[in-house]
Design a protein around this motif. Structure first.
Motif, PDB file in Angstrom:
ATOM      1  N   ASP A 232       5.450 -11.983  -8.346  1.00  0.00           N
ATOM      2  CA  ASP A 232       5.287 -13.550  -7.694  1.00  0.00           C
ATOM      3  C   ASP A 232       3.951 -13.388  -6.613  1.00  0.00           C
ATOM      4  O   ASP A 232       3.141 -14.223  -7.013  1.00  0.00           O
ATOM      5  N   TRP A 233       4.065 -12.525  -5.692  1.00  0.00           N
ATOM      6  CA  TRP A 233       2.960 -12.387  -4.689  1.00  0.00           C
ATOM      7  C   TRP A 233       2.778 -10.842  -4.436  1.00  0.00           C
ATOM      8  O   TRP A 233       3.910  -9.971  -4.555  1.00  0.00           O
ATOM      9  N   THR A 234       1.623 -10.363  -3.885  1.00  0.00           N
ATOM     10  CA  THR A 234       1.306  -9.343  -3.136  1.00  0.00           C
ATOM     11  C   THR A 234       0.691  -9.608  -2.051  1.00  0.00           C
ATOM     12  O   THR A 234       0.016 -10.479  -1.615  1.00  0.00           O
ATOM     13  N   ASP A 235       0.850  -8.803  -1.075  1.00  0.00           N
ATOM     14  CA  ASP A 235       0.337  -8.875   0.353  1.00  0.00           C
ATOM     15  C   ASP A 235       0.135  -7.643   1.008  1.00  0.00           C
ATOM     16  O   ASP A 235       0.756  -6.582   0.855  1.00  0.00           O
ATOM     17  N   GLY A 236      -0.990  -7.565   1.975  1.00  0.00           N
ATOM     18  CA  GLY A 236      -1.295  -6.460   2.903  1.00  0.00           C
ATOM     19  C   GLY A 236      -2.086  -5.302   2.458  1.00  0.00           C
ATOM     20  O   GLY A 236      -2.633  -4.600   3.555  1.00  0.00           O
ATOM     21  N   PRO A 237      -2.868  -5.233   1.142  1.00  0.00           N
ATOM     22  CA  PRO A 237      -3.631  -4.148   1.085  1.00  0.00           C
ATOM     23  C   PRO A 237      -5.038  -4.119   2.048  1.00  0.00           C
ATOM     24  O   PRO A 237      -5.298  -3.130   2.394  1.00  0.00           O
ATOM     25  N   ASP A 238      -5.448  -5.257   2.272  1.00  0.00           N
ATOM     26  CA  ASP A 238      -6.466  -5.383   3.186  1.00  0.00           C
ATOM     27  C   ASP A 238      -6.095  -5.006   4.640  1.00  0.00           C
ATOM     28  O   ASP A 238      -7.008  -3.989   5.170  1.00  0.00           O
ATOM     29  N   ARG A 239      -5.186  -5.337   4.987  1.00  0.00           N
ATOM     30  CA  ARG A 239      -4.620  -4.775   6.480  1.00  0.00           C
ATOM     31  C   ARG A 239      -4.414  -3.189   6.149  1.00  0.00           C
ATOM     32  O   ARG A 239      -4.705  -2.520   7.393  1.00  0.00           O
ATOM     33  N   ALA A 240      -3.674  -2.603   5.320  1.00  0.00           N
ATOM     34  CA  ALA A 240      -3.345  -1.324   5.270  1.00  0.00           C
ATOM     35  C   ALA A 240      -4.726  -0.713   5.246  1.00  0.00           C
ATOM     36  O   ALA A 240      -4.900   0.567   5.879  1.00  0.00           O
ATOM     37  N   ALA A 241      -5.881  -1.195   4.287  1.00  0.00           N
ATOM     38  CA  ALA A 241      -7.007  -0.391   4.136  1.00  0.00           C
ATOM     39  C   ALA A 241      -7.800  -0.328   5.540  1.00  0.00           C
ATOM     40  O   ALA A 241      -8.737   0.645   5.806  1.00  0.00           O
ATOM     41  N   ALA A 242      -7.541  -1.236   6.446  1.00  0.00           N
ATOM     42  CA  ALA A 242      -8.422  -1.328   7.802  1.00  0.00           C
ATOM     43  C   ALA A 242      -7.706  -0.356   8.881  1.00  0.00           C
ATOM     44  O   ALA A 242      -8.431  -0.163   9.790  1.00  0.00           O
ATOM     45  N   ILE A 243      -6.670   0.296   8.464  1.00  0.00           N
ATOM     46  CA  ILE A 243      -6.045   1.082   9.414  1.00  0.00           C
ATOM     47  C   ILE A 243      -6.936   2.498   9.726  1.00  0.00           C
ATOM     48  O   ILE A 243      -7.172   3.036   8.446  1.00  0.00           O
ATOM     49  N   PRO A 244      -7.338   3.107  10.736  1.00  0.00           N
ATOM     50  CA  PRO A 244      -8.046   4.065  10.945  1.00  0.00           C
ATOM     51  C   PRO A 244      -7.281   5.435  10.214  1.00  0.00           C
ATOM     52  O   PRO A 244      -6.205   5.485  10.485  1.00  0.00           O
ATOM     53  N   GLY A 245      -7.954   6.308   9.521  1.00  0.00           N
ATOM     54  CA  GLY A 245      -7.305   7.244   8.684  1.00  0.00           C
ATOM     55  C   GLY A 245      -6.994   7.056   7.183  1.00  0.00           C
ATOM     56  O   GLY A 245      -6.782   7.979   6.445  1.00  0.00           O
ATOM     57  N   VAL A 246      -6.989   5.566   6.957  1.00  0.00           N
ATOM     58  CA  VAL A 246      -6.686   5.484   5.541  1.00  0.00           C
ATOM     59  C   VAL A 246      -8.031   5.097   4.677  1.00  0.00           C
ATOM     60  O   VAL A 246      -8.894   4.756   5.178  1.00  0.00           O
ATOM     61  N   ALA A 247      -7.880   6.021   3.574  1.00  0.00           N
ATOM     62  CA  ALA A 247      -9.254   6.287   2.904  1.00  0.00           C
ATOM     63  C   ALA A 247      -9.055   5.359   1.741  1.00  0.00           C
ATOM     64  O   ALA A 247     -10.305   5.141   1.067  1.00  0.00           O
ATOM     65  N   GLU A 248      -7.781   4.929   1.134  1.00  0.00           N
ATOM     66  CA  GLU A 248      -8.172   4.208  -0.116  1.00  0.00           C
ATOM     67  C   GLU A 248      -6.752   3.398  -0.437  1.00  0.00           C
ATOM     68  O   GLU A 248      -5.710   4.106   0.012  1.00  0.00           O
ATOM     69  N   VAL A 249      -6.776   2.164  -0.636  1.00  0.00           N
ATOM     70  CA  VAL A 249      -5.745   1.422  -0.950  1.00  0.00           C
ATOM     71  C   VAL A 249      -5.772   0.831  -2.333  1.00  0.00           C
ATOM     72  O   VAL A 249      -7.034   0.050  -2.496  1.00  0.00           O
ATOM     73  N   LYS A 250      -4.875   0.944  -3.337  1.00  0.00           N
ATOM     74  CA  LYS A 250      -5.304   0.497  -4.713  1.00  0.00           C
ATOM     75  C   LYS A 250      -3.885  -0.336  -5.159  1.00  0.00           C
ATOM     76  O   LYS A 250      -2.635   0.331  -5.072  1.00  0.00           O
ATOM     77  N   LEU A 251      -3.858  -1.526  -5.440  1.00  0.00           N
ATOM     78  CA  LEU A 251      -2.856  -2.093  -6.473  1.00  0.00           C
ATOM     79  C   LEU A 251      -3.475  -2.613  -7.680  1.00  0.00           C
ATOM     80  O   LEU A 251      -4.255  -2.894  -7.812  1.00  0.00           O
ATOM     81  N   TYR A 252      -2.487  -2.245  -8.530  1.00  0.00           N
ATOM     82  CA  TYR A 252      -3.058  -2.379  -9.853  1.00  0.00           C
ATOM     83  C   TYR A 252      -2.200  -3.542 -10.426  1.00  0.00           C
ATOM     84  O   TYR A 252      -2.722  -4.393 -11.574  1.00  0.00           O
ATOM     85  N   VAL A 253      -1.247  -4.456  -9.871  1.00  0.00           N
ATOM     86  CA  VAL A 253      -0.860  -5.716 -10.181  1.00  0.00           C
ATOM     87  C   VAL A 253      -1.336  -6.846  -9.441  1.00  0.00           C
ATOM     88  O   VAL A 253      -1.873  -6.770  -8.185  1.00  0.00           O
ATOM     89  N   MET A 254      -1.097  -8.004  -9.941  1.00  0.00           N
ATOM     90  CA  MET A 254      -1.584  -9.255  -9.208  1.00  0.00           C
ATOM     91  C   MET A 254      -0.422 -10.202  -9.616  1.00  0.00           C
ATOM     92  O   MET A 254       0.571 -10.137 -10.797  1.00  0.00           O
ATOM     93  N   PRO A 255      -0.325 -11.375  -9.206  1.00  0.00           N
ATOM     94  CA  PRO A 255       0.550 -12.456  -9.576  1.00  0.00           C
ATOM     95  C   PRO A 255       0.664 -12.756 -11.149  1.00  0.00           C
ATOM     96  O   PRO A 255      -0.230 -12.685 -11.449  1.00  0.00           O
ATOM     97  N   LYS A 256       2.000 -12.834 -11.640  1.00  0.00           N
ATOM     98  CA  LYS A 256       2.266 -13.292 -13.042  1.00  0.00           C
ATOM     99  C   LYS A 256       2.247 -11.837 -13.930  1.00  0.00           C
ATOM    100  O   LYS A 256       2.359 -11.839 -15.237  1.00  0.00           O
ATOM    101  N   THR A 257       1.881 -10.690 -13.280  1.00  0.00           N
ATOM    102  CA  THR A 257       2.071  -9.506 -13.938  1.00  0.00           C
ATOM    103  C   THR A 257       3.292  -9.038 -14.349  1.00  0.00           C
ATOM    104  O   THR A 257       4.124  -8.980 -13.405  1.00  0.00           O
ATOM    105  N   PRO A 258       3.646  -8.960 -15.632  1.00  0.00           N
ATOM    106  CA  PRO A 258       5.078  -8.367 -16.018  1.00  0.00           C
ATOM    107  C   PRO A 258       5.278  -6.930 -15.729  1.00  0.00           C
ATOM    108  O   PRO A 258       4.444  -6.157 -16.003  1.00  0.00           O
ATOM    109  N   ILE A 259       6.511  -6.722 -15.007  1.00  0.00           N
ATOM    110  CA  ILE A 259       7.012  -5.138 -14.782  1.00  0.00           C
ATOM    111  C   ILE A 259       7.903  -4.886 -15.620  1.00  0.00           C
ATOM    112  O   ILE A 259       9.116  -5.264 -15.858  1.00  0.00           O
TER     113      ILE A 259
END
Length: 412
Positions: free
Chosen positions: A339-366
């Motif tokens: 339905d929705w995803t949230d937070g990757p940008d906030r997580a990536a902004a934390i000092p010490g975080v090198a990379e955040v990757k999400l492969y899915v977006m809304p409407k993606t079947p799991i």
């Protein structure tokens, strides 16, 4: 002077493909991907990268394409990715031999890609491995299970990404997984060959090797059984000196037993009551996130060092620093539609975080498979200490969320 080209056979959907593209470009090479279906690899069209559609199971077709490219370019090297299986590296070795380029020995790679042959060679060399049997049908599986006792691991004798691998603790679970592997659900590229193995219990480690040198050792955690879906990787693994040395000794014995020693290898082990036991030898660089972790922790770029070997340049594995890096794999807890995803940008902004990757977006079947295809993303962090890295990672993962609506239930 003709432009120097790096030929990449197939690609990677998890991130390693783009790492190779970027490393090649930094080395002044023009990367060209040859793939059966280039559209599988989003980064190719997203980055406007050159690709050619060709059946990568057809050696003669690949030779023809590479010969045509040689009329325009200077082919500096050839390498590839394990999609859908590690046999692509056999093809890479044959292509390198045909064109007189540095590359792996295809015969060594071929015997390593068959997990049954691999087990036989390791056992003959005295390398510690789990007890195992080869099965081709339900009767073979039943006999193997009776001989070894439960629990057992059942897995295809060829493949990667933990596809078709399951821990079976009861007779019913053995029967269920037998039906899955032999009943048409699992896709076989040849006649079914199944390994039935003793379940080696203990902490999981992976030795990251380049040539005949162990660069470092990763430790991994899995999600709940019966499947083996990775949940976290930590590099370097917190090991006592004698434990580290013992794993290095067993890993290098495996490399010698399988006549490897050119280019990258990653070796999976379990530390059992009797010490390290080899679970699997993979004649390739481990995929994402392992290369990123090694670079963050030690400053050693395994992808670049591999490409240097491929094009005949001198490589270096000198460690520039000693940090701890870790990756948390994001895995859904249900099937359904995102339905929705949230937070990757906030997580990536934390000092010490090198990379955040999400492969899915809304409407993606799991639809979970019980293997690496279940990954929907990852977070990578690093710092000077294990405790600090763990805290950064936990904080970042806590900021990422998603919602999945289960598929509608069909009522008859």
């Amino acid at each position: 002077m003709a432009q120097r080209v790096l030929i990449l056979i197939e690609g990677s959907t998890k991130g390693s493909g783009l790492l190779y593209i970027q490393a090649a470009q930094r080395l002044g090479l023009h990367p060209i991907t040859l793939a059966t279906d280039p559209a599988r690899y989003e980064y190719l069209w997203a980055e406007g990268l050159e690709s050619i559609q060709v059946d990568t199971d057809d050696l003669e077709a690949l030779i023809h394409v590479c010969s045509r490219l040689r009329s325009t370019y200077n082919i500096a090297g050839i390498t590839g990715f394990p999609n859908p299986g590690e046999s692509v590296f056999v093809t890479v070795g044959k292509l390198c031999g045909h064109f007189g380029l540095p590359g792996p020995n295809p015969a060594s790679i071929e015997q390593c890609c068959d997990k049954f042959n691999q087990r036989q060679l390791l056992a003959a060399a005295g390398v510690p491995i789990p007890a195992y049997r080869l099965a081709a049908n339900a009767g073979d599986i039943k006999r193997a299970t009776a001989e070894m006792g439960l629990p057992v691991i059942m897995k295809p004798a060829a493949g990667c990404g933990s596809s078709g691998v399951r821990l079976c603790r009861t007779v019913d679970e053995v029967a269920e997984h037998t039906r899955h592997l032999l009943g048409g659900t699992h896709i076989w590229r040849s006649s079914p060959r199944i390994l039935v193995e003793e379940f080696a219990q203990g902490r999981h480690y992976t030795a990251q090797i380049m040539g005949n040198e162990v660069i470092g050792i990763t430790t991994s955690d899995f999600g709940p059984p019966p499947h083996f879906v990775y949940r976290q990787f930590t590099f370097p693994a917190p090991l006592a000196a004698e434990e580290h040395d013992r794993i290095v000794e067993v890993a290098l014995s495996s490399v010698r037993a399988l006549s490897l020693g050119w280019g990258p290898t990653n070796i999976e082990l379990r530390w059992t009551k009797g010490g390290p036991v080899v679970i699997e030898v993979n004649p390739r660089l481990a995929g994402t996130p392992d290369p990123q972790l090694v670079q963050l922790a030690y400053g050693v770029d395994l992808v670049t060092e591999h490409i240097k070997l491929v094009i005949g340049d001198e490589r270096s594995s000198r460690k520039l620093h000693a940090h701890t890096a870790a990756a948390r794999i994001l895995v859904p807890d249900r099937d359904g539609t995102v339905d929705w995803t949230d937070g990757p940008d906030r997580a990536a902004a934390i000092p010490g975080v090198a990379e955040v990757k999400l492969y899915v977006m809304p409407k993606t079947p799991i639809v979970r498979k019980g293997d690496d295809r279940d990954w929907i993303g990852y977070v990578i962090a690093s710092s000077p200490s294990l405790a600090q890295t763990e805290a950064i990672l936990q904080n970042a993962v806590g900021l990422i969320g998603w919602s999945i609506t289960p598929f509608p239930t069909i009522h008859e």
